[in-house]
Design an enzyme around this catalytic site. Structure first.
Site, short mmCIF file in Angstrom:
data_model
loop_
_atom_site.label_atom_id
_atom_site.label_comp_id
_atom_site.label_asym_id
_atom_site.label_seq_id
_atom_site.Cartn_x
_atom_site.Cartn_y
_atom_site.Cartn_z
N GLU A 171 -5.19 -8.51 1.03
CA GLU A 171 -5.96 -8.00 2.36
C GLU A 171 -7.38 -7.83 2.07
OE1 GLU A 171 -4.33 -4.66 4.52
OE2 GLU A 171 -2.42 -5.51 4.05
N GLU A 190 0.61 -1.25 0.00
CA GLU A 190 0.07 -0.02 -0.06
C GLU A 190 0.92 1.20 -0.04
OE1 GLU A 190 -2.89 -0.06 3.14
OE2 GLU A 190 -4.13 -1.97 2.11
#
Ligand code: FCB
Length: 509
Positions: free
Chosen positions: A394, A185
């Site tokens: 995720e 991320e």
């Protein structure tokens, strides 16, 4: 891996007191696992040579993290990793996505600390002995503080230090780990950390966020090149977090433009350089005043677009974007009194609007169909043409869990969330999108960044006073899905079922 976990209740949907619902097959080669990250679980702040990362500094800054929580102890995973691996084995996990701590492997971003690598070697060996495939992420936000003191990700020098660190980890584990992702991320590292001020290092500069994003991607590309040169058989890539930005009113050009900016500044700012070797033209136009182009050197975009094998997709929720603020906003901002701003460098007129969907304890709307749409788009526009495999690295939910006297949590909201999102992934697979696996976030309740220990995402409860781990109902349900290769439908057919006005994830039944 057929070992059954220790259960409070049998692994059937009737454990919830409801009839066993219909189920659909999970493809045999679809990999199911769980994810964690070093800073969120390890603790052992200064043990065996580790020095501070930006998250140590940030979490020790008054007002930065809810309740003043820090990662000093966290889940003590540094000392309890063997038990945690045994727990994963008992739940039947096929793969474990974890990150290595830069400040443990290269304290202060400098020379290699063999003791830090010893820990990851013990962890990886124990995973392999347990039949769990290790999936290694090199950077999950924990930059050595000493490098931040020299400019952090706004400095190009950090890219070189990242390569040194990556090669040190590969020197030790390259013969045992086949899937390597560079970054987790980068949106959060760059824009929550350098633009919003909500994450470490806590800067609030739109220009710094863009510079950091560019250097993060450059670090990614450099590491992919170096690891590829060492071993062509490695599976290499990175994980991005995505939103699905829908305009509140698709017929209002101002809402359409606000949604476009959010898509550009969260999704395409990374996807286009990595897959196409260029920044999106509309993004460059929107951020022209912020100097990004001064930091793009000749050849950078070639490095950034070095071919990868795998794209990790993190998805929690999409959002309806309007050009005006809503009357009642969704609010997941944490600032503890600190100065914060929007993470988007140039989208001041973009506002998130509630759609009346159920929300998690993060105030994130539960929107599984967004994941199906996201995967289809990624496949069509990016991964498919590049021949890159998609994995959901995720997906998960925080709820205000209430344990019984044994520490067991009957977390129906989380169980329904997992079933609904896995179903959304299988919908994409059925539609021809070759998604190869799914990692639930997270194995354990852990340090949820600026929220500290206040938000629990685990399928396993952690009692922070005793460090006792107790699988929740969602862990037992997930274990059953893995063991049977069948996914039951969420029991009343909708995500977040049973939540209503009650806090989801809690039950007195
Ligand atoms: C993601 C992070 C992960 C965790 C979840 C809830 O953005 O990668 O560390 O905090 O959100």
């Amino acid at each position: 891996m057929t070992d059954q976990p220790h259960t409070h209740q049998p692994l059937t949907a009737s454990a919830t007191g409801r009839p066993v619902a219909e189920s659909r097959p999970v493809p045999q080669d679809f990999v199911l696992g769980v994810a964690t990250a070093a800073f969120q679980i390890e603790g052992a702040r200064h043990e065996d040579g580790r020095t501070d990362s930006i998250w140590d500094t940030f979490s020790h800054t008054p007002g930065a993290v809810v309740n003043g929580d820090t990662g000093d102890v966290a889940c003590e995973h540094y000392h309890r990793y063997a038990g945690d691996v045994a727990l994963m084995k008992s739940l039947g996990m096929q793969s474990y996505r974890f990150s290595t701590s830069w400040a443990r492997v290269c304290p202060d971003g400098g020379p290699v600390n063999a003791k830090g690598l010893d820990f990851y070697e013990r962890l990886v060996d124990s995973l392999i002995e347990s039949g769990i495939a290790p999936w290694l992420t090199l950077y999950h936000w924990d930059l050595p503080q000493a490098l931040e003191d020299r400019g952090g990700w706004t400095s190009r020098e950090t890219v070189d230090r990242f390569v040194d660190y990556a090669l040190a980890v590969h020197d030790r584990l390259g013969d045992r780990v086949s899937t390597w992702t560079t970054l987790n991320e980068p949106f959060c590292s760059a824009f929550l950390g350098y633009t919003a001020g909500m994450h470490a290092p806590g800067r609030t500069s739109p220009a710094d966020g863009l510079t950091a994003a560019h250097h993060l991607m450059l670090g990614h590309g450099r590491v992919v090149q170096e690891l590829r040169a060492r071993d062509a058989a490695l599976e290499l890539g990175l994980t991005l977090n995505f939103t699905v930005a829908d305009p509140v009113d698709p017929s209002d050009p101002r809402d359409v433009d606000a949604a476009r900016r959010v898509d550009a500044q969260m999704n395409r700012v990374f996807l286009d350089p990595i897959f196409r070797g260029e920044y999106p033209a509309d993004l460059l136009e929107d951020v022209r005043h912020l100097g990004l182009e001064d930091h793009i050197m000749d050849g950078d975009l070639d490095v950034i677009s070095t071919p990868i094998d795998v794209l990790g997709v993190n998805y929690y929720n999409g959002e309806a974007i309007g050009h005006e603020p809503p009357s009642a906003a969704l609010d997941d901002s944490v600032n503890g009194g600190r100065v914060t701003r929007s993470p988007f460098p140039a989208a001041d007129d973009a506002h998130r609007h509630p759609r009346g969907l159920p929300v998690t304890a993060m105030d994130w709307e539960i929107q599984p169909e967004g994941l199906t749409r996201l995967l289809a788009r990624l496949q069509q526009d990016y991964a498919g043409p590049a021949g890159v495999a998609l994995h959901v690295t995720e997906n998960g939910a925080a709820f205000d869990d209430v344990p019984d006297e044994d520490g067991f949590v009957d977390d129906r909201g989380r169980t329904a969330y997992v079933r609904a999102h896995l179903g959304a992934v299988l919908d994409a697979v059925d539609a021809g999108v070759p998604v190869r696996g799914y990692f639930y976030w997270s194995l354990l309740d852990n340090f949820e960044w600026a929220w500290g220990y206040a938000k629990r995402f685990g399928i396993v409860r952690v009692d922070y006073d005793t460090q006792v781990r107790t699988p929740k109902a969602s862990a037992l349900d997930y274990a059953r899905i893995i063991a049977t290769r069948r996914l039951p439908t969420p029991w009343d057919g909708s995500a977040g079922s049973g939540d209503g006005d009650e806090p989801a994830g809690e039950s007195t039944a």
